[in-house]
Design a protein around this motif. Sequence first.
Motif, PDB file in Angstrom:
ATOM      1  N   ARG A  36      29.738  44.224  44.671  1.00  0.00           N
ATOM      2  CA  ARG A  36      29.683  43.492  45.953  1.00  0.00           C
ATOM      3  C   ARG A  36      31.016  42.782  46.222  1.00  0.00           C
ATOM      4  N   VAL A  37      31.605  42.229  45.144  1.00  0.00           N
ATOM      5  CA  VAL A  37      32.893  41.542  45.307  1.00  0.00           C
ATOM      6  C   VAL A  37      33.966  42.533  45.746  1.00  0.00           C
ATOM      7  N   VAL A  38      33.960  43.704  45.083  1.00  0.00           N
ATOM      8  CA  VAL A  38      34.939  44.729  45.457  1.00  0.00           C
ATOM      9  C   VAL A  38      34.677  45.167  46.903  1.00  0.00           C
ATOM     10  N   GLY A  39      33.400  45.181  47.267  1.00  0.00           N
ATOM     11  CA  GLY A  39      33.029  45.526  48.639  1.00  0.00           C
ATOM     12  C   GLY A  39      33.623  44.539  49.642  1.00  0.00           C
ATOM     13  N   ARG A 326      38.965  31.399  52.393  1.00  0.00           N
ATOM     14  CA  ARG A 326      37.659  31.826  52.914  1.00  0.00           C
ATOM     15  C   ARG A 326      37.191  33.123  52.244  1.00  0.00           C
ATOM     16  N   VAL A 327      38.143  34.040  51.989  1.00  0.00           N
ATOM     17  CA  VAL A 327      37.755  35.299  51.345  1.00  0.00           C
ATOM     18  C   VAL A 327      37.306  35.021  49.900  1.00  0.00           C
ATOM     19  N   MET A 331      33.731  35.809  48.125  1.00  0.00           N
ATOM     20  CA  MET A 331      33.600  36.547  46.858  1.00  0.00           C
ATOM     21  C   MET A 331      32.804  35.741  45.847  1.00  0.00           C
ATOM     22  N   SER A 332      33.060  34.443  45.805  1.00  0.00           N
ATOM     23  CA  SER A 332      32.367  33.628  44.808  1.00  0.00           C
ATOM     24  C   SER A 332      30.886  33.462  45.174  1.00  0.00           C
ATOM     25  N   ASP A 336      28.929  35.792  40.263  1.00  0.00           N
ATOM     26  CA  ASP A 336      29.251  34.675  39.391  1.00  0.00           C
ATOM     27  C   ASP A 336      30.499  34.955  38.546  1.00  0.00           C
ATOM     28  N   VAL A 337      31.187  36.089  38.818  1.00  0.00           N
ATOM     29  CA  VAL A 337      32.466  36.341  38.141  1.00  0.00           C
ATOM     30  C   VAL A 337      33.394  35.168  38.417  1.00  0.00           C
ATOM     31  N   PHE A 338      33.226  34.579  39.598  1.00  0.00           N
ATOM     32  CA  PHE A 338      34.066  33.451  39.992  1.00  0.00           C
ATOM     33  C   PHE A 338      33.476  32.124  39.528  1.00  0.00           C
TER      34      PHE A 338
END
Length: 509
Positions: A36-39, A326-327, A331-332, A336-338
């Motif tokens: 999803r983050v890569v998305g 904002r991006v 992503m966060s 929860d990688v962030f």
Amino acid sequence: MAKVVLGVAVGVAVAACAVAALVVGRRVRTRRKWKRVVGVLKELEESCETTVGRLRQVVDAMAVEMHAGLASEGGSKLKMLLTFVDNLPSGSEKGTFYGLDLGGTNFRVLRVELGGQRSSFDRDVAQQAIPPRLMTGRSEDLFDFIASSLQHLVEKGNDSEQSPIIKELGFTFSFPVKQTSVSSGILIKWTKGFAITDMVGKEVAGVLQQTLARKGLNMQVAVLVNNTVGTLALGHYHDADTVAAVIIGTGTNACYWERTDAIIKCQGLLTTSGGMVVNMEWGNFWSSHMPRTSYDIELDAESPNPNDQGFEKMISGMYLGDIVRRVILRMSQESDVFGPVFSSLSVPFALGYASMTPLMAAMHEDDSPELTKVARILKDDLKIPDLPLKARKLVVKVCDVVARRAARLAAAGIVGILKKIGRDGSGCIRVGRTRSDTKMRRTVVAIEGSLYTQYTMFREYLHEALHEILGEDIAQHVILKVTEDGSGTGAALLAASHSSKSVDNVQLL
Ligand code: BGC
């Protein structure tokens, strides 16, 4: 006994399966979240796409809007403001002139000694950060502050404050101003986070003049100019082929030399030179061809000036860092990688208006294998600790996408001006499939602003786009030349070339 052993074995196997299922389940969820983050990044890349075809549409739109803004008052989002600057310094100016430069994060006062020969001038400059409370307080406090700085400079120099000879001053005021003469004008609106409401609609030079008088300074505001106009003046002082100036710093804008007969909205405008500098206020340019994302829409809605300065909000230093923020926030929220969603990421402009862009540039240009600078900035400034390397790489990519779009749009803006004044090569004779350069004149655009001068990747992307849009054979004739402190020094030069001791060259019939 055998039953018990079997029971234990089954129990262990079930537990092992459960643990394995848990681990696999967690991995699957992590992978899904990462996807999803890569998305989010992919979507950003797609919506920030600036193909050369799209940039050419922006070029055309810029040229069209320039025409519209010159044709009638309010005819375009581009204000195309008259400056009454009808001659640019030639190099023969002599004497001591002062400059006062207000319009960004810093404020400058200068004294310039002109020796009458191009390139031979001495400068004394003092710079101060503008206390943020003055940017949104009362006009009296702001003007008192700038007049006191000027007073210090005068006291420091040999010029006596009490000298009976009136000193001439070029006032650079880098906000949209409707000029009524070369030395007077009315503030239309504030930009770049300034919001001193009692000042809007007031005659800017008059307010300064009154403050100077109150402080006992024997000084005359000889010219009131935008910082782009100062930059054009200094650029032209050093290189007579300079036809336009662009600033890409906290805010962004451009001005250029226009023929008076092309300024249709001001019928009967006569100047001895036949031309005048026009302050485009291109920060307010808008075209549906500009690639806009949901982040831009949110940023605009939460800014102090919604629906205003659309081009500026995609290009200038004040906003780029906030788009990146904002991006990262999105992503966060997706993964929860962030780590948890940090409160530091949630507040609009939480990191200050202009201060994020140097950080963004530093992250973008971090070439260490472990991205140690990125890790440090995220930890110290955004309060995001221990981000894994793959997530740090994503952050760099986000900076890249946002900076690249900004630089390419700025390049399209510049070519738009060249198109309007017939310097984009479109009027050149075509020989076969290539354009002959026999008719293309050397064209210099003076340029200033920290984004261009201090952000290498930004500058490289801008140059790359300029070449893509114009083609190599035309681009080789277009030179972007950095001027040093043109906004302040240029104003002092214009004070000299428009000195009250010389005659008024502009007439409105
Ligand atoms: C202002 C312009 C200025 C530009 C660059 C914009 O926000 O409206 O007048 O030239 O910033 O400083």
